[in-house]
Design an enzyme around this catalytic site. Structure first.
Site, PDB file in Angstrom:
ATOM      1  N   TYR A  24       0.856  -1.201   0.000  1.00  0.00           N
ATOM      2  CA  TYR A  24       0.000   0.000   0.000  1.00  0.00           C
ATOM      3  C   TYR A  24       0.884   1.241   0.000  1.00  0.00           C
ATOM      4  O   TYR A  24       1.860   1.305   0.752  1.00  0.00           O
ATOM      5  CB  TYR A  24      -0.878   0.031   1.260  1.00  0.00           C
ATOM      6  CG  TYR A  24      -2.306  -0.341   0.944  1.00  0.00           C
ATOM      7  CD1 TYR A  24      -3.024   0.396   0.006  1.00  0.00           C
ATOM      8  CD2 TYR A  24      -2.931  -1.411   1.562  1.00  0.00           C
ATOM      9  CE1 TYR A  24      -4.327   0.062  -0.309  1.00  0.00           C
ATOM     10  CE2 TYR A  24      -4.231  -1.755   1.255  1.00  0.00           C
ATOM     11  CZ  TYR A  24      -4.933  -1.008   0.306  1.00  0.00           C
ATOM     12  OH  TYR A  24      -6.209  -1.330  -0.010  1.00  0.00           O
ATOM     13  N   GLU A  58      -0.641   4.698  -0.223  1.00  0.00           N
ATOM     14  CA  GLU A  58      -1.548   5.848  -0.349  1.00  0.00           C
ATOM     15  C   GLU A  58      -0.791   7.135  -0.076  1.00  0.00           C
ATOM     16  O   GLU A  58       0.028   7.211   0.846  1.00  0.00           O
ATOM     17  CB  GLU A  58      -2.725   5.701   0.629  1.00  0.00           C
ATOM     18  CG  GLU A  58      -3.825   4.834   0.040  1.00  0.00           C
ATOM     19  CD  GLU A  58      -4.665   4.157   1.085  1.00  0.00           C
ATOM     20  OE1 GLU A  58      -4.061   3.498   1.964  1.00  0.00           O
ATOM     21  OE2 GLU A  58      -5.893   4.265   1.019  1.00  0.00           O
ATOM     22  N   ASP A  60      -8.345  14.965 -23.847  1.00  0.00           N
ATOM     23  CA  ASP A  60      -8.178  13.534 -23.553  1.00  0.00           C
ATOM     24  C   ASP A  60      -7.452  12.942 -24.762  1.00  0.00           C
ATOM     25  O   ASP A  60      -8.046  12.724 -25.816  1.00  0.00           O
ATOM     26  CB  ASP A  60      -9.568  12.920 -23.359  1.00  0.00           C
ATOM     27  CG  ASP A  60      -9.511  11.415 -23.129  1.00  0.00           C
ATOM     28  OD1 ASP A  60      -8.470  10.799 -23.397  1.00  0.00           O
ATOM     29  OD2 ASP A  60     -10.539  10.863 -22.695  1.00  0.00           O
ATOM     30  N   THR A  71      -4.568   7.579 -21.445  1.00  0.00           N
ATOM     31  CA  THR A  71      -4.313   6.224 -20.971  1.00  0.00           C
ATOM     32  C   THR A  71      -2.869   5.926 -21.343  1.00  0.00           C
ATOM     33  O   THR A  71      -2.254   6.648 -22.129  1.00  0.00           O
ATOM     34  CB  THR A  71      -5.236   5.190 -21.637  1.00  0.00           C
ATOM     35  OG1 THR A  71      -5.082   5.289 -23.044  1.00  0.00           O
ATOM     36  CG2 THR A  71      -6.687   5.405 -21.254  1.00  0.00           C
ATOM     37  N   LYS A  81      -2.544   2.549 -25.074  1.00  0.00           N
ATOM     38  CA  LYS A  81      -2.948   2.537 -26.492  1.00  0.00           C
ATOM     39  C   LYS A  81      -1.698   2.782 -27.343  1.00  0.00           C
ATOM     40  O   LYS A  81      -0.801   1.949 -27.328  1.00  0.00           O
ATOM     41  CB  LYS A  81      -4.068   3.553 -26.707  1.00  0.00           C
ATOM     42  CG  LYS A  81      -5.320   3.229 -25.873  1.00  0.00           C
ATOM     43  CD  LYS A  81      -6.479   4.112 -26.215  1.00  0.00           C
ATOM     44  CE  LYS A  81      -7.735   3.729 -25.468  1.00  0.00           C
ATOM     45  NZ  LYS A  81      -7.898   4.397 -24.167  1.00  0.00           N
ATOM     46  N   ARG A 136      -2.041  -1.121 -18.822  1.00  0.00           N
ATOM     47  CA  ARG A 136      -3.388  -0.550 -18.765  1.00  0.00           C
ATOM     48  C   ARG A 136      -3.450   0.447 -17.606  1.00  0.00           C
ATOM     49  O   ARG A 136      -3.221   0.077 -16.459  1.00  0.00           O
ATOM     50  CB  ARG A 136      -4.346  -1.721 -18.532  1.00  0.00           C
ATOM     51  CG  ARG A 136      -5.769  -1.512 -18.839  1.00  0.00           C
ATOM     52  CD  ARG A 136      -6.419  -2.851 -19.141  1.00  0.00           C
ATOM     53  NE  ARG A 136      -6.045  -3.261 -20.479  1.00  0.00           N
ATOM     54  CZ  ARG A 136      -6.610  -2.776 -21.591  1.00  0.00           C
ATOM     55  NH1 ARG A 136      -7.597  -1.909 -21.523  1.00  0.00           N
ATOM     56  NH2 ARG A 136      -6.198  -3.168 -22.774  1.00  0.00           N
TER      57      ARG A 136
HETATM   58  N1  DSN Z   1     -12.481   1.618 -24.794  1.00  0.00           N
HETATM   59  C1  DSN Z   1     -11.588   2.596 -25.371  1.00  0.00           C
HETATM   60  C2  DSN Z   1     -11.639   2.596 -26.840  1.00  0.00           C
HETATM   61  O1  DSN Z   1     -11.777   1.528 -27.397  1.00  0.00           O
HETATM   62  O2  DSN Z   1     -11.508   3.620 -27.480  1.00  0.00           O
HETATM   63  C3  DSN Z   1     -11.806   3.920 -24.837  1.00  0.00           C
HETATM   64  O3  DSN Z   1     -11.997   3.851 -23.467  1.00  0.00           O
END
Ligand code: DSN
Length: 412
Positions: free
Chosen positions: A51, A53, A197, A223, A226, A232
């Site tokens: 942990y 925090e 975003d 994120t 990607k 993730r």
């Molecule tokens: N699920 C993602 C996507 O496929 O674009 C976005 O959160």
């Protein structure tokens, strides 16, 4: 794998089957990628046991000295990668990163101006079925019906009329370049915050292949899994003036203990992304998307906005008389994984749709280039022309498996 197989053969077998699925097929889901062995190793490490925090130097638990080092490395590398003044690497996902920025800047019932989900936006950008549509009032912009691209004049007009507290830009199904500066200028004109975003295009932004939002819009969320090709998870970047409010919104505002094994893996991903080869990789993602777009158009398919500037392509199936769902399932039978997707002016439900979203990050990670993209475009075109022809789908499925075998998932 042997400890897992001994303890839980059912899960071990499921993971092995998933490995085979990834190995033998073509992953064209635009938001997915294949991480390095180093990222996998960090994610599967004993960093999960602790942990932590709080933040480096200010934790609620003893024994965090190595977690401080890992989180500091992750933050510093992310700042270096994007030229950010401040970074928070604790959000568990992109939606959590967005939630933290909203919590930092908006009160319940405030107005958010964002892109329609059906035209490329994201659930966490104000959809009625997400917390965003329930906590906030939402006004939305779409794309111009003729060009199928964002009309910044129209966004400005809505902003002036509606006076939002927050303007959200960035998308999950938009194949064209986004002008983040234009969005910030619109926000400045109406005294709103602006959040970009960049989850989908983070790798392209980090390598200068898409104009950046960092230091341009008030907040940037992303994120890490990607085009950035990491574990993730999520992250937030902003200027120093907003650092304290973002950090407080993440913890203790909406999250508890950070996932330290994921943060260690994020640090590894950012280190990999700082290498020159990562720019080459992202350049190839774009070249591959263009090559696939050409090939799909040669097959007579209509692409939303007529092509792509980034890593993804949206196919409009309306004139084919088939749905996105039928197309996704037929391609799936040939080991080509894509997702059905809404398109501008969608008439069908999100479970059926009239479009397909196709992306090149994962196949580019396997080393595929333009030649393979042309070939994949042909496979897709042939199946979409004849989606009930099972012998054809089977034959293409065999060709897909041979192509996949030439580009191993983890060659070493
Ligand atoms: N699920 C993602 C996507 O496929 O674009 C976005 O959160």
């Amino acid at each position: 794998m042997s400890y897992l197989a001994d303890t839980d053969p059912e899960i071990a077998s499921i993971i092995h089957k998933e490995f085979e699925r990834q190995r033998d097929g073509l992953e064209l889901i635009a938001s997915e990628n294949l991480v390095s062995r180093a990222v996998l190793e960090a994610m599967g490490s004993i960093m999960t046991n602790k942990y932590a925090e709080g933040y480096p130097g200010k934790r609620y638990y003893g024994g965090c000295e190595f977690h401080d080092m890992a989180e500091n490395l992750a933050r510093d590398r992310l700042k270096a990668l994007f030229g950010a003044e401040h970074a928070n690497v604790q959000p568990h996902s992109g939606t959590q990163a967005n939630m933290a920025v909203y919590f930092a800047t908006m009160k319940l019932g405030d107005l958010m101006l964002s892109m329609k989900l059906s035209q490329g936006g994201h659930l966490s950008h104000g959809s009625p079925v997400s917390f965003t549509g329930q906590f906030y009032r939402v006004s939305q912009y779409g794309v111009d019906p003729r060009t199928e691209t964002i009309d910044y004049g129209a966004v400005e007009e809505i902003a002036r009329k509606e006076r939002p507290t927050m303007i959200v830009c960035g998308a999950s199904a938009y194949p064209r370049t986004i002008d983040f500066r234009a969005f910030q200028e619109i926000a400045d004109g109406v005294d709103a915050y602006c959040m970009a975003d960049i989850a989908h295009i983070a790798g392209l932004v980090a390598t200068g292949l898409h104009p950046t939002s960092v230091g341009v819009t008030d907040f940037t969320t992303t994120t890490t899994h990607k085009t950035l090709r990491g574990p993730r998870g999520g992250a937030i970047m902003c200027n120093t003036e907003y650092a304290a409010m973002v950090d407080k919104a993440v913890f203790p505002g909406m999250q508890g203990g950070p996932l330290m094994h994921t943060i260690a893996a994020k640090a590894v991903c950012f280190k990999e992304a700082l290498r020159p080869s990562f720019k080459e990789y992202n350049r190839q993602i774009i070249k591959n998307a263009r090559a696939m777009a050409e090939s799909l158009m040669e097959q007579g398919l209509r692409l939303v906005s007529g092509g792509t500037d980034n890593h993804l392509i949206l196919i409009d199936l309306t004139d084919r008389g088939i749905t996105g769902l039928e197309a996704e399932q037929a391609l799936g039978r040939a080991h080509i994984t894509v997702n059905k997707n809404t398109i501008p002016n969608e008439q069908r439900s999100p479970f059926v749709t009239s479009g397909l979203r196709v992306g090149t990050p994962a196949v580019t990670s396997r080393g595929m280039k333009e030649e393979e993209m042309h070939q994949i475009g042909e496979y897709i075109g042939k199946i979409l022309k004849d989606i009930h022809n099972e012998p054809l789908i089977r034959k293409i499925g065999e060709d897909v498996r041979s192509m996949a075998a030439r580009f191993p998932l983890y060659p070493d």
